[in-house]
Design an enzyme around this catalytic site. Sequence first.
Site, mmCIF file in Angstrom:
data_model
loop_
_atom_site.group_PDB
_atom_site.id
_atom_site.type_symbol
_atom_site.label_atom_id
_atom_site.label_comp_id
_atom_site.label_asym_id
_atom_site.label_seq_id
_atom_site.Cartn_x
_atom_site.Cartn_y
_atom_site.Cartn_z
ATOM 1 C CG ASP A 101 118.526 63.008 61.874
ATOM 2 O OD1 ASP A 101 119.573 63.025 62.537
ATOM 3 O OD2 ASP A 101 118.229 62.080 61.091
ATOM 4 C CB SER A 102 117.271 62.547 56.594
ATOM 5 O OG SER A 102 118.238 61.658 57.095
ATOM 6 C CB CYS A 156 132.521 61.010 62.960
ATOM 7 S SG CYS A 156 131.097 60.571 61.981
ATOM 8 C CB ALA A 175 121.364 67.972 56.146
HETATM 9 N N1 SAH Z 1 124.936 65.104 66.178
HETATM 10 C C1 SAH Z 1 124.412 63.851 66.655
HETATM 11 C C2 SAH Z 1 124.949 62.644 65.921
HETATM 12 C C3 SAH Z 1 124.724 62.680 64.437
HETATM 13 S S1 SAH Z 1 124.677 61.111 63.722
HETATM 14 C C4 SAH Z 1 124.658 63.742 68.144
HETATM 15 O O1 SAH Z 1 125.329 64.604 68.737
HETATM 16 O O2 SAH Z 1 124.194 62.769 68.747
HETATM 17 C C5 SAH Z 1 124.221 61.490 62.097
HETATM 18 C C6 SAH Z 1 122.739 61.733 61.884
HETATM 19 O O3 SAH Z 1 122.597 62.233 60.544
HETATM 20 C C7 SAH Z 1 121.836 60.511 61.961
HETATM 21 O O4 SAH Z 1 120.848 60.740 62.941
HETATM 22 C C8 SAH Z 1 121.204 60.386 60.567
HETATM 23 O O5 SAH Z 1 119.820 60.023 60.596
HETATM 24 C C9 SAH Z 1 121.347 61.785 60.028
HETATM 25 N N2 SAH Z 1 121.420 61.925 58.562
HETATM 26 C C10 SAH Z 1 122.079 61.142 57.684
HETATM 27 N N3 SAH Z 1 121.984 61.649 56.438
HETATM 28 C C11 SAH Z 1 121.258 62.794 56.529
HETATM 29 C C12 SAH Z 1 120.828 63.779 55.595
HETATM 30 N N4 SAH Z 1 121.148 63.694 54.308
HETATM 31 N N5 SAH Z 1 120.115 64.808 56.060
HETATM 32 C C13 SAH Z 1 119.796 64.924 57.369
HETATM 33 N N6 SAH Z 1 120.183 64.032 58.290
HETATM 34 C C14 SAH Z 1 120.896 62.971 57.884
#
Ligand code: SAH
Length: 394
Positions: free
Chosen positions: A250-251, A338, A280
């Site tokens: 996660d970022s 989503c 990511a």
């Molecule tokens: N899969 C999770 C929910 C994901 S929410 C669950 O089941 O609970 C989306 C997440 O993506 C957030 O935590 C956000 O910090 C992260 N995010 C947003 N942009 C990103 C990027 N470019 N690289 C990595 N993570 C990212």
Amino acid sequence: MNYPVLKLKRGKDESLRRFHPWVFSGALTHMPADLEEGSVVRVVDSDGNTMGVGHFQIGSIAVRMLDFADTEINAAFYASRLAQAWRLREALGLRRADNTAFRLVHGEGDFLPGLVVDIYDTTAVVQAHSPGMHFARQAIADELMRLPGAGISAVYYKSETTLPYKARLDPQNDYIAGTPGDSVAVENGLKFNIDWLRGQKTGFFVDQRDNRSLLQHYSRGRRVLNMFCYTGGFSVYAMRGGAELVHSVDSSAKAVSLTEANVELNFPGDSRHEAFATDAFKFLDAMERDAYDLIVLDPPAFAKHRSALRNALRGYQRLNAAAFSRIASGGILFTFSCSQAVTKEQFRLAVFSAAAQTGRRVRILHQLTQPADHPVNIYHPEGEYLKGLILYVE
Ligand code: SAH
């Protein structure tokens, strides 16, 4: 009831007659200048017949319908809708010793447009998406506390980021009823520390519960990569499913530490898990081929509005292509969107384009959506927002 009246233009009553809960501003004859945002209004057709009552709001959606009759909107109204919502969750069997996290109110899907309520053990986290629900928050909180059998002992109101900022409502995130209990909630027997004070949305994504169970089923002996892990929901299920190793990405450094804490809570000292705070796309680009045989892609909504649709679809294609080009042969990809503005078909087309771009042989094993505590009102198909595919990659 003696509510301010909004009149529909001739011929603009069709969607309301089909119980669609939104009235667009263009469908109304005129907008009284002194009507306050968040007021309850009565909507009438061009002949003056009552169509129902709803919350008025400035913007393209002018009214969110609360009922299709001349109903009084008071504490008893909220009590009855909340009781209806709770009856459904009881029927779904979502409150059990081994499951204390679920959504109690899913907006239009529970005939309460603009309102979201998630339950974590004994705390209800309430989110208003409309000024009308903001003004009703105390009545809603009081009724939640009284809801027989729901076991709610505190209500935390969290709408600082969900209300239209132009409305100048100055909502403050705070407890508005009771005192908070345990911040650890249980989902299918797995423990999660929920930070509703500082976390994203209401603190946890309850909408992936069923999909996480499916991931557990496919995890045995696999090397799992959980991209966009947030609180590590998928990671913890993968560990319980017997994954060989689990990497979470996660970022947000905060998300990574939440994930690590949740893994530790369920599998103390288990060395199969490692988490990385990094972007990511960068992670995928730098990743070796064949390093993982199960990858989860659950990014945030790439399209928050319809205007961002084209870029969002490109984003999904790029992300999925990166995963297809590196996942091990015989690998399984869980991929999600989503974004409400992206349809099932558009998402599938983006994933198809990604597969074609990499030339991998790909088959669809499951088509996923949101769980039953995020019901879709059949008259409001817009309520279906979560889309997912489980793919088998040769
Ligand atoms: N899969 C999770 C929910 C994901 S929410 C669950 O089941 O609970 C989306 C997440 O993506 C957030 O935590 C956000 O910090 C992260 N995010 C947003 N942009 C990103 C990027 N470019 N690289 C990595 N993570 C990212």
